[in-house]
Design a protein around this motif. Structure first.
Motif, mmCIF file in Angstrom:
data_model
loop_
_atom_site.group_PDB
_atom_site.id
_atom_site.type_symbol
_atom_site.label_atom_id
_atom_site.label_comp_id
_atom_site.label_asym_id
_atom_site.label_seq_id
_atom_site.Cartn_x
_atom_site.Cartn_y
_atom_site.Cartn_z
ATOM 1 N N TYR A 159 75.963 51.570 -44.090
ATOM 2 C CA TYR A 159 75.601 52.203 -45.162
ATOM 3 C C TYR A 159 74.531 53.273 -45.111
ATOM 4 O O TYR A 159 73.714 53.305 -44.415
ATOM 5 N N PHE A 188 77.813 43.586 -55.876
ATOM 6 C CA PHE A 188 77.131 44.177 -55.097
ATOM 7 C C PHE A 188 75.662 43.022 -55.023
ATOM 8 O O PHE A 188 75.030 43.093 -56.137
ATOM 9 N N VAL A 189 75.342 42.393 -53.929
ATOM 10 C CA VAL A 189 74.156 41.445 -54.092
ATOM 11 C C VAL A 189 72.944 41.892 -53.167
ATOM 12 O O VAL A 189 73.163 42.790 -52.197
ATOM 13 N N LYS A 225 82.823 38.392 -48.678
ATOM 14 C CA LYS A 225 83.247 38.883 -50.081
ATOM 15 C C LYS A 225 84.864 39.137 -49.725
ATOM 16 O O LYS A 225 85.320 40.283 -49.239
ATOM 17 N N LEU A 251 69.297 40.997 -47.456
ATOM 18 C CA LEU A 251 70.267 42.019 -48.031
ATOM 19 C C LEU A 251 69.554 43.148 -49.004
ATOM 20 O O LEU A 251 68.767 42.952 -49.857
ATOM 21 N N ASP A 252 69.751 44.396 -48.653
ATOM 22 C CA ASP A 252 69.266 45.613 -49.374
ATOM 23 C C ASP A 252 69.899 46.280 -50.521
ATOM 24 O O ASP A 252 71.212 46.260 -50.296
ATOM 25 N N SER A 267 80.877 51.337 -48.520
ATOM 26 C CA SER A 267 81.047 51.434 -47.034
ATOM 27 C C SER A 267 81.461 52.860 -46.551
ATOM 28 O O SER A 267 82.402 53.171 -47.017
ATOM 29 N N ASP A 291 75.395 37.979 -38.737
ATOM 30 C CA ASP A 291 75.379 38.948 -39.796
ATOM 31 C C ASP A 291 75.008 38.342 -41.187
ATOM 32 O O ASP A 291 75.371 37.117 -41.498
ATOM 33 N N ASP A 292 74.578 39.462 -42.086
ATOM 34 C CA ASP A 292 74.147 38.889 -43.555
ATOM 35 C C ASP A 292 75.457 38.696 -44.186
ATOM 36 O O ASP A 292 75.745 37.727 -44.879
ATOM 37 N N ILE A 293 76.555 39.724 -44.354
ATOM 38 C CA ILE A 293 77.599 39.770 -45.105
ATOM 39 C C ILE A 293 78.907 40.305 -44.543
ATOM 40 O O ILE A 293 78.874 41.517 -43.820
ATOM 41 N N ASP A 307 81.881 42.202 -45.772
ATOM 42 C CA ASP A 307 82.274 42.903 -46.881
ATOM 43 C C ASP A 307 83.799 43.449 -46.459
ATOM 44 O O ASP A 307 85.037 42.647 -46.487
ATOM 45 N N THR A 308 84.025 44.631 -46.064
ATOM 46 C CA THR A 308 85.370 45.109 -45.650
ATOM 47 C C THR A 308 85.453 44.604 -44.376
ATOM 48 O O THR A 308 86.767 44.626 -44.041
ATOM 49 N N GLY A 309 84.489 44.400 -43.780
ATOM 50 C CA GLY A 309 84.802 43.952 -42.153
ATOM 51 C C GLY A 309 84.679 44.873 -41.047
ATOM 52 O O GLY A 309 85.049 44.712 -40.042
ATOM 53 N N LYS A 310 84.591 46.281 -41.506
ATOM 54 C CA LYS A 310 84.560 47.223 -40.526
ATOM 55 C C LYS A 310 83.424 47.263 -39.609
ATOM 56 O O LYS A 310 83.570 47.483 -38.313
ATOM 57 N N THR A 311 82.192 46.792 -40.115
ATOM 58 C CA THR A 311 80.961 46.601 -39.189
ATOM 59 C C THR A 311 81.189 45.521 -38.225
ATOM 60 O O THR A 311 81.222 45.812 -37.070
#
Ligand code: IMP
Ligand code: MG
Length: 177
Positions: free
Chosen positions: A69, A152-153, A131, A158-159, A76, A99-101, A103-107
């Motif tokens: 991000y 978005f949390v 998610k 998470l920031d 993303s 990891d924290d979350i 999301d798309t899974g790309k990271t």
């Protein structure tokens, strides 16, 4: 609460309970074969530090830093940069990426690829949140504390715009879902 924080999705007590349950599962799986935990900075900081203090056997810890991000965006990036790789030698070690979350899974897909290049004995992936509705990659977490809706949390690491990581609970960002 104000400061842009909306509804609390997961309370501090719920997080504590899940984190200690997760540590028990990890202990059962890794106590006898050893474990190297690799935290993804910065998002996993709080989760990682709470989790490792519930683990009763000696674990090795390292971190990796990825950039997904930028600025104040909640969307993303198409590419994930690994800014800092690990420094421990993990060849033939059992590795858990935290990891924290997801999301798309790309990271995490990219991080798993990079970690595989260090030739560990095994790799598992552990996230606090997932998610599933947002997924764009094949990755499935081996351990996930909470499956959440597509909002978005912030909080508990998470920031948004590098703020709110210090909240002890997970909340929806106001006007953002
Ligand atoms: P992915 O590559 O799309 O799976 O994005 C994963 C990264 O995006 C996470 O490690 C978080 O840093 C960030 N991210 C995704 N969703 C959220 C969210 O709801 N709040 C805060 N950060 C998020
Ligand atoms: Mg992150």
């Amino acid at each position: 609460m104000n400061n842009g924080i909306g509804k609390v999705l997961i309370t501090e007590a719920e997080i504590k309970h899940k984190v200690s349950e997760l540590a028990q599962r990890l202990t059962a799986e890794y106590e006898h074969k050893g474990l190297t935990i690799i935290g993804v900075l910065n998002g996993s900081l709080i989760f990682l530090s709470d989790l490792i203090r519930h683990i009763p056997f000696p674990v090795k810890i390292d971190t990796v830093r990825a950039n997904t991000y930028i600025g104040t965006s909640t969307v993303s990036k198409a590419e994930t940069d690994i800014v800092n790789d690990i420094s421990l030698n993990i060849k033939d070690e059992h590795v858990l990426i935290v990891d924290d979350i997801l999301d798309t899974g790309k990271t995490l897909s990219r991080i798993v690829q990079v970690i595989k290049g260090h030739n560990p004995m095994s790799i598992q992936v552990c996230v606090l949140l997932s998610k599933e509705a947002r997924r764009e990659t094949e990755i499935v977490p081996d351990y996930c504390c909470f499956e959440i809706e597509n909002k978005f949390v912030v909080g508990y690491g998470l920031d948004f715009d590098n703020k709110y990581r210090n909240l002890p609970y997970i909340a929806v960002l106001e006007n953002n879902g």
